[in-house]
Design a protein around this motif. Structure first.
Motif, PDB file in Angstrom:
ATOM      1  N   THR A 249       1.390   5.162   0.966  1.00 22.79           N
ATOM      2  CA  THR A 249       0.886   6.104   1.963  1.00 22.79           C
ATOM      3  C   THR A 249       0.423   7.389   1.289  1.00 22.79           C
ATOM      4  OG1 THR A 249       2.974   7.260   2.349  1.00 22.79           O
ATOM      5  CG2 THR A 249       2.596   5.229   3.624  1.00 22.79           C
ATOM      6  N   GLU A 250      -0.222   8.258   2.067  1.00 25.39           N
ATOM      7  CA  GLU A 250      -0.679   9.550   1.538  1.00 25.39           C
ATOM      8  C   GLU A 250       0.480  10.382   0.996  1.00 25.39           C
ATOM      9  OE1 GLU A 250      -3.127  11.773   4.206  1.00 25.39           O
ATOM     10  OE2 GLU A 250      -4.398  10.047   4.652  1.00 25.39           O
ATOM     11  N   LYS A 251       1.675  10.160   1.549  1.00 31.44           N
ATOM     12  CA  LYS A 251       2.859  10.904   1.087  1.00 31.44           C
ATOM     13  C   LYS A 251       3.539  10.233  -0.106  1.00 31.44           C
ATOM     14  CE  LYS A 251       4.130  12.936   5.532  1.00 31.44           C
ATOM     15  NZ  LYS A 251       5.239  13.079   6.492  1.00 31.44           N
ATOM     16  N   GLY A 252       2.940   9.143  -0.612  1.00 31.92           N
ATOM     17  CA  GLY A 252       3.527   8.451  -1.759  1.00 31.92           C
ATOM     18  C   GLY A 252       4.647   7.501  -1.378  1.00 31.92           C
ATOM     19  N   GLN A 253       4.712   7.092  -0.118  1.00 32.95           N
ATOM     20  CA  GLN A 253       5.793   6.229   0.357  1.00 32.95           C
ATOM     21  C   GLN A 253       5.366   4.764   0.372  1.00 32.95           C
ATOM     22  OE1 GLN A 253       6.125   8.123   4.183  1.00 32.95           O
ATOM     23  NE2 GLN A 253       7.814   9.404   3.519  1.00 32.95           N
TER      24      GLN A 253
ATOM     25  N   ARG B 226       0.840  -1.196   0.000  1.00 30.59           N
ATOM     26  CA  ARG B 226       0.000   0.000   0.000  1.00 30.59           C
ATOM     27  C   ARG B 226       0.885   1.259   0.000  1.00 30.59           C
ATOM     28  NH1 ARG B 226      -5.298  -0.175   1.019  1.00 30.59           N
ATOM     29  NH2 ARG B 226      -5.048  -2.207   1.969  1.00 30.59           N
TER      30      ARG B 226
END
Length: 82
Positions: free
Chosen positions: A4-8, A2
């Motif tokens: 994350t919201e930060k693109g990580q 998945r």
């Protein structure tokens, strides 16, 4: 996996091991035909030489400046070895 919201994302351990990626490594993504390929960026010889010189200069500037508190030098080295 998945994102994350930060693109990580977390790079799986087996991928890190196979590519030689460790903490502080530089990586890049290369786009190829709708896919992203992760590559380890190996530092140039010049960069490694600069980093080594920088570390040696840093160590020389701080030579003899470490406080061990109540610990003796021998106790400190024993701690490092264990």
């Amino acid at each position: 996996m998945r994102v994350t919201e930060k693109g990580q994302v977390t790079i799986p351990k087996n991928v890190r091991s196979n590519l030689g990626i460790e903490a502080g490594s530089e990586v890049e993504f290369v786009l190829r035909e709708g896919e992203a390929v992760l590559r380890l960026i190996k530092p140039s010889r010049d960069q490694v030489d600069r980093d080594v010189r920088e570390l040696i200069d840093h160590l020389r500037r701080h030579q003899g400046s470490m406080s061990l508190g109540e610990m003796s030098g021998e106790e400190f080295y024993r701690l490092l070895r264990d």
